[in-house]
Design a protein around this motif. Structure first.
Motif, mmCIF file in Angstrom:
data_model
loop_
_atom_site.group_PDB
_atom_site.id
_atom_site.type_symbol
_atom_site.label_atom_id
_atom_site.label_comp_id
_atom_site.label_asym_id
_atom_site.label_seq_id
_atom_site.Cartn_x
_atom_site.Cartn_y
_atom_site.Cartn_z
ATOM 1 N N LYS A 298 0.829 -1.202 0.000
ATOM 2 C CA LYS A 298 0.000 0.000 0.000
ATOM 3 C C LYS A 298 0.868 1.259 0.000
ATOM 4 O O LYS A 298 2.049 1.222 0.325
ATOM 5 C CB LYS A 298 -0.933 -0.019 1.213
ATOM 6 N N ILE A 299 0.233 2.380 -0.374
ATOM 7 C CA ILE A 299 0.909 3.681 -0.394
ATOM 8 C C ILE A 299 1.066 4.161 1.046
ATOM 9 O O ILE A 299 0.114 4.150 1.827
ATOM 10 C CB ILE A 299 0.096 4.702 -1.204
ATOM 11 N N TYR A 300 2.263 4.617 1.377
ATOM 12 C CA TYR A 300 2.538 5.087 2.736
ATOM 13 C C TYR A 300 1.890 6.449 2.965
ATOM 14 O O TYR A 300 2.135 7.412 2.249
ATOM 15 C CB TYR A 300 4.049 5.186 2.942
ATOM 16 N N SER A 301 1.041 6.512 3.996
ATOM 17 C CA SER A 301 0.400 7.766 4.411
ATOM 18 C C SER A 301 0.412 7.785 5.937
ATOM 19 O O SER A 301 -0.459 7.221 6.580
ATOM 20 C CB SER A 301 -1.042 7.841 3.879
ATOM 21 N N PRO A 302 1.407 8.429 6.525
ATOM 22 C CA PRO A 302 1.597 8.332 7.977
ATOM 23 C C PRO A 302 0.555 9.087 8.793
ATOM 24 O O PRO A 302 -0.129 9.978 8.275
ATOM 25 C CB PRO A 302 2.987 8.955 8.184
ATOM 26 N N GLN A 303 0.445 8.727 10.057
ATOM 27 C CA GLN A 303 -0.371 9.495 10.989
ATOM 28 C C GLN A 303 0.375 10.786 11.327
ATOM 29 O O GLN A 303 1.594 10.800 11.456
ATOM 30 C CB GLN A 303 -0.657 8.677 12.245
ATOM 31 N N LEU A 304 -0.377 11.861 11.481
ATOM 32 C CA LEU A 304 0.236 13.184 11.579
ATOM 33 C C LEU A 304 1.184 13.318 12.778
ATOM 34 O O LEU A 304 2.293 13.841 12.647
ATOM 35 C CB LEU A 304 -0.853 14.257 11.646
ATOM 36 N N THR A 305 0.765 12.861 13.946
ATOM 37 C CA THR A 305 1.584 13.082 15.139
ATOM 38 C C THR A 305 2.857 12.240 15.144
ATOM 39 O O THR A 305 3.739 12.466 15.975
ATOM 40 C CB THR A 305 0.772 12.793 16.416
ATOM 41 N N ARG A 306 2.972 11.297 14.214
ATOM 42 C CA ARG A 306 4.192 10.493 14.121
ATOM 43 C C ARG A 306 5.262 11.154 13.248
ATOM 44 O O ARG A 306 6.438 10.786 13.315
ATOM 45 C CB ARG A 306 3.871 9.100 13.566
#
Length: 367
Positions: A298-306
């Motif tokens: 899958k395409i990497y889309s991180p969580q904001l606070t990380r």
């Protein structure tokens, strides 16, 4: 008539004398400021605060619209550290763009949320408190709309007023600010929106009969134009509230999928907040994103606070944007309805980003 009141108050000098406040009023203003600061830590906290408020006060349509637009701001922030944009933007460009997005998101919240809290307190006490807006450094443009809403429940007029006010509020402080024009608007954002139609605002929803989230929405092609941003805001409002069944499905979706900043929140078949490709490898699409078929990896889309730390903001310069009649036509101007069919355009943008990142990665390896 609100427009008559607005024409009158433009000419009136604004005098804010805090010694005129009672102890109770002073305490209320300090509580509102403190609560606003608490929820204005980052995009995730402020986005959730909008939705929590809407659930308690669904008559304030703007709070739901703000929640969804703020989700989009968060997705744009995490894209900067996601799968593709790090191949296209330098570390400094990523930081500059984040600062631009974060500043606008922070400013709108610190101006709008106190208005919402003052309304909430008015409901609790059963009496309007909108004369206190000036003591919270809110534009005099807003008081007639809140007063009219209190008396006549004019939901649409209040929503449009808030859209106009917040876009005007960030106009000089962010959009026309020399620092952001030089570092972002005239360089990075221009490049991205010109090539990839970057400025999508997605409104996700899921019907009970579907297992995949669908997207409607719109796009602004000239972010630096306050007129375009206001028109888009009005169009998104109409799109969001014009179909009651879809509105319900949108609210249900927002309840079920709390905002994290990752695009995994709306399309887990395509995005993951955990990186599945090797650190220096670029993800390659194996199917059309709009097919809604699960892909791997899958395409990497991180969580904001990380990926982004809380940002330390300078205090907003107090200044009332409402100094002439220039914006009054937006109060009555008919809404330009959006088609809403953003999903195909958004999928095309993903494919274009992937292609551009592949090209950049290829030349980087050769050199």
């Amino acid at each position: 008539m609100v427009t008559k009141q607005l024409k009158k108050i433009i000419k009136e000098p604004r005098s804010i004398k805090h010694h005129e406040l009672t102890n109770d009023q002073e305490d209320l203003i300090q509580t509102i400021r403190s609560t606003t600061r608490k929820h204005n830590r980052n995009n995730v906290t402020r986005t959730q605060a909008y939705f929590d408020f809407y659930q308690k006060h669904p008559e304030i349509h703007w709070a739901l619209l703000a929640h969804l637009v703020s989700r989009n701001a968060g997705w744009n922030m995490t894209d900067l550290k996601g799968e593709y944009l790090p191949f296209l933007l330098s570390r400094k460009e990523q930081d500059d763009f984040f600062a631009f997005l974060e500043r606008g998101n922070w400013l709108i919240f610190q101006d709008a949320y106190p208005q919402l809290l003052l309304y909430e307190e008015s409901k609790k006490r059963g009496t309007p408190l909108f004369h206190l807006l000036s003591f919270l450094e809110i534009s005099k443009f807003m008081e007639p709309f809140w007063s009219q809403f209190w008396e006549k429940s004019t939901k649409e007029a209040l929503t449009i007023a808030l859209i106009i006010n917040e876009q005007q509020y960030i106009e000089e402080r962010v959009v026309q600010h020399k620092h952001y024009k030089d570092t972002v608007l005239d360089t990075i954002l221009f490049k991205l929106q010109d090539i990839f139609e970057f400025n999508h605002i997605l409104l996700p929803y899921m019907t009970p009969f579907q297992k995949k989230t669908k997207l409607v929405g719109g796009a602004v092609h000239h972010f630096s134009s306050v007129n375009e941003r206001i028109n888009l805001g009005k169009g998104l409002y109409d799109l969001l509230f014009s179909v009651q069944s879809r509105l319900k499905h949108t609210v249900d979706w927002a309840k079920d999928y709390p905002h994290t900043g990752s695009r995994h929140d709306f399309w887990p078949h395509l995005f993951n907040h955990i990186k599945e490709t090797a650190p220096d490898e670029k993800h390659e699409l194996t199917s059309n994103p709009c097919s809604l078929h699960p892909i791997s990896p899958k395409i990497y889309s991180p969580q904001l606070t990380r990926v982004w730390k809380d940002f330390d903001h300078e205090k907003a310069v107090p200044d009332d944007w409402f100094k002439n009649k220039k914006m009054l036509h937006f109060v009555k101007k008919p809404v330009k309805m959006l088609k809403g069919d953003i999903q195909g355009t958004y999928c095309k943008a993903i494919e274009e980003l992937e292609s551009a990142a592949s090209t950049k990665a290829f030349f980087h390896k050769r050199n």
